[in-house]
Design a protein around this motif. Structure first.
Motif, PDB file in Angstrom:
ATOM      1  N   MET A 151       8.886  -3.214  -6.250  1.00 23.49           N
ATOM      2  CA  MET A 151       8.591  -1.954  -5.586  1.00 23.49           C
ATOM      3  C   MET A 151       9.792  -1.036  -5.603  1.00 23.49           C
ATOM      4  SD  MET A 151       8.116  -2.351  -1.486  1.00 23.49           S
ATOM      5  CE  MET A 151       9.109  -1.312  -0.461  1.00 23.49           C
ATOM      6  N   TYR A 175       2.654 -10.982  -3.802  1.00 27.18           N
ATOM      7  CA  TYR A 175       4.075 -11.012  -3.413  1.00 27.18           C
ATOM      8  C   TYR A 175       4.482 -12.474  -3.536  1.00 27.18           C
ATOM      9  CZ  TYR A 175       3.431  -6.460  -1.100  1.00 27.18           C
ATOM     10  OH  TYR A 175       3.162  -5.159  -0.813  1.00 27.18           O
ATOM     11  N   LEU A 204       2.071 -15.045  -2.279  1.00 25.62           N
ATOM     12  CA  LEU A 204       1.137 -14.406  -1.332  1.00 25.62           C
ATOM     13  C   LEU A 204       0.197 -13.438  -2.059  1.00 25.62           C
ATOM     14  CD1 LEU A 204       1.922 -13.603   2.212  1.00 25.62           C
ATOM     15  CD2 LEU A 204       0.699 -11.851   0.955  1.00 25.62           C
ATOM     16  N   ALA A 230      -1.770 -10.562  -1.636  1.00 27.78           N
ATOM     17  CA  ALA A 230      -1.986  -9.489  -0.648  1.00 27.78           C
ATOM     18  C   ALA A 230      -3.227  -8.659  -0.958  1.00 27.78           C
ATOM     19  CB  ALA A 230      -0.755  -8.592  -0.584  1.00 27.78           C
ATOM     20  N   SER A 257      -4.429  -7.432  11.180  1.00 29.14           N
ATOM     21  CA  SER A 257      -3.072  -7.292  10.669  1.00 29.14           C
ATOM     22  C   SER A 257      -2.860  -8.289   9.531  1.00 29.14           C
ATOM     23  CB  SER A 257      -2.109  -7.569  11.823  1.00 29.14           C
ATOM     24  OG  SER A 257      -0.806  -7.498  11.355  1.00 29.14           O
ATOM     25  N   GLY A 258      -2.229  -7.825   8.473  1.00 31.02           N
ATOM     26  CA  GLY A 258      -1.946  -8.700   7.338  1.00 31.02           C
ATOM     27  C   GLY A 258      -3.072  -8.785   6.328  1.00 31.02           C
ATOM     28  N   SER A 259      -4.109  -7.979   6.512  1.00 32.07           N
ATOM     29  CA  SER A 259      -5.265  -8.100   5.604  1.00 32.07           C
ATOM     30  C   SER A 259      -5.080  -7.323   4.304  1.00 32.07           C
ATOM     31  CB  SER A 259      -6.549  -7.678   6.312  1.00 32.07           C
ATOM     32  OG  SER A 259      -6.431  -6.379   6.838  1.00 32.07           O
ATOM     33  N   GLY A 260      -4.013  -6.543   4.209  1.00 35.51           N
ATOM     34  CA  GLY A 260      -3.738  -5.843   2.955  1.00 35.51           C
ATOM     35  C   GLY A 260      -4.046  -4.357   2.997  1.00 35.51           C
ATOM     36  N   LYS A 261      -4.292  -3.814   4.180  1.00 42.14           N
ATOM     37  CA  LYS A 261      -4.664  -2.387   4.296  1.00 42.14           C
ATOM     38  C   LYS A 261      -3.523  -1.483   3.829  1.00 42.14           C
ATOM     39  CE  LYS A 261      -5.300  -2.687   8.777  1.00 42.14           C
ATOM     40  NZ  LYS A 261      -4.801  -4.073   8.959  1.00 42.14           N
ATOM     41  N   SER A 262      -2.329  -1.744   4.324  1.00 41.79           N
ATOM     42  CA  SER A 262      -1.191  -0.910   3.919  1.00 41.79           C
ATOM     43  C   SER A 262      -0.888  -1.098   2.435  1.00 41.79           C
ATOM     44  CB  SER A 262       0.059  -1.256   4.722  1.00 41.79           C
ATOM     45  OG  SER A 262      -0.138  -0.960   6.079  1.00 41.79           O
ATOM     46  N   THR A 263      -0.953  -2.329   1.990  1.00 45.38           N
ATOM     47  CA  THR A 263      -0.688  -2.591   0.570  1.00 45.38           C
ATOM     48  C   THR A 263      -1.678  -1.817  -0.290  1.00 45.38           C
ATOM     49  OG1 THR A 263       0.107  -4.790   1.162  1.00 45.38           O
ATOM     50  CG2 THR A 263      -0.418  -4.423  -1.158  1.00 45.38           C
TER      51      THR A 263
END
Ligand SMILES: Nc1ncnc2c1ncn2[C@@H]1O[C@H](COP(=O)(O)OP(=O)(O)O)[C@@H](O)[C@H]1O
Ligand SMILES: [Mg+2]
Length: 314
Positions: A1, A84, A87, A89, A109-115
């Motif tokens: 990234m 990652y 992981l 994502a 949280s951690g489900s990949g929305k931001s990614t």
């Protein structure tokens, strides 16, 4: 990234090189100042209700295809994968976003929305898959990514305003550098946008003189001044004191009414119900459900969605 956070002051050249990376910078020395009034965003003559707006939803591009006409969505995502290390994502995410559509993405949280959101403008480089934005393959090595990235406005949980610049400078620096807008043109546009969010009187203030809600409204204005074709919001109200959430959501609702294409990650289920054309539920890097707010909220099908909604709606 490509977005390692830099701690030193941003210079214009850095902004030019990677505006998005700069936008990611954490703002330091924040001071709260609660003198701000609620947003008084002007509602234009755009459609008033979600239903009226839905009628106007049209695919952006229509191309002649063999055997008939084929429509192309503003954004088409196919089989997006992001690893990652070990992981996983994003695990085969496919989604279309139509012009004028408001898609709200929810999930634990951690489900990949931001990614997912960050992959759309390649702040995060997907491991594989396809992102077609306005007919352009974003992952094509020959594509000048910066040109297309500019068409995607992004608003983060943290406002990432430059602390040493006035609000006006914060808003106008990117359009002047990247779009080659004249100072006059950029400032005129900034004043118009500031009026719409009820903050034109704060143009000469510094970020530290503004409340969190005001700063987030400025972050939205800054993104809009780049004349984006889509706005991506990643939990824009999560870092705000509760009394400031409404003023930011109001600005976003008005944007939606005016026909802006929006992808919004949020836990504000009221906003999703009121504004979303479509709600997407993600868990474990996958889209598990997609539907109208009514379908998702009243009739979730998977256990994960049921559990998640029970926790956020209780
Ligand atoms: N830069 C990163 N390096 C390693 N793992 C990451 C990175 N960013 C996110 N992840 C992991 O990817 C998964 C999805 O994260 P994220 O997209 O932030 O989820 P969400 O926004 O839904 O909370 C999480 O398990 C998170 O820990
Ligand atoms: Mg997130």
């Amino acid at each position: 990234m490509s977005t390692k956070k830099k701690k030193k002051s941003a210079q214009p050249e850095e902004v030019k090189k990677n505006q998005s990376a700069d936008m990611e910078k954490e703002e330091k020395n924040e001071k709260k100042d609660s003198s701000g009034s609620a947003a008084e965003a002007v509602v234009s003559s755009a459609p008033e209700t979600k239903e009226e707006r839905q009628k106007e939803l049209k695919p952006e591009i229509t191309v002649e295809a063999e055997g008939g006409t084929m429509s192309e969505s503003l954004i088409m995502v196919r089989n997006l994968e992001k690893h990652y290390g070990s992981l996983h994502a994003l695990d085969g995410v496919s989604m279309n976003i139509e012009k004028g559509e408001v898609v709200v993405i929810i999930g634990p949280s951690g489900s990949g929305k931001s990614t997912f959101l960050r992959s759309l403008n390649l702040l995060e480089m997907p491991t594989s898959g396809e992102i077609i934005f306005e007919g352009v393959n974003m992952l094509d090595k020959h594509v000048d990514i910066n040109v297309h990235r500019q068409k995607m406005g992004m608003v983060f949980q943290h406002f990432n305003l430059f602390p040493h610049m006035t609000i006006m400078k914060n808003i106008t620096i990117a359009p002047m550098k990247l779009l080659k807008m004249s100072k006059e043109e950029a400032e005129k546009k900034a004043h118009e946008l500031l009026k719409r969010v009820g903050l034109d009187d704060r143009a000469d203030a510094y970020p530290s003189q503004l409340s969190g809600g005001q700063k987030q409204r400025i972050a939205i204005v800054r993104a809009l001044c780049m004349q984006p074709d889509v706005m991506l919001f990643d939990e824009p109200t999560s870092a705000l004191d509760p009394e400031m959430v409404g003023e930011v959501l109001d600005v976003m609702k008005n944007l939606a009414r005016e026909g802006m294409t929006m992808a919004v990650v949020t836990h504000e289920m009221g906003f999703a119900k009121e504004v979303a054309d479509r709600v997407v539920f993600m868990a474990d890097g996958k889209i598990l459900e997609t539907g109208t707010p009514e379908e998702i909220f009243s009739n979730p099908k998977t256990d994960k969605a049921k559990q998640f909604l029970a926790s956020v709606l209780s």
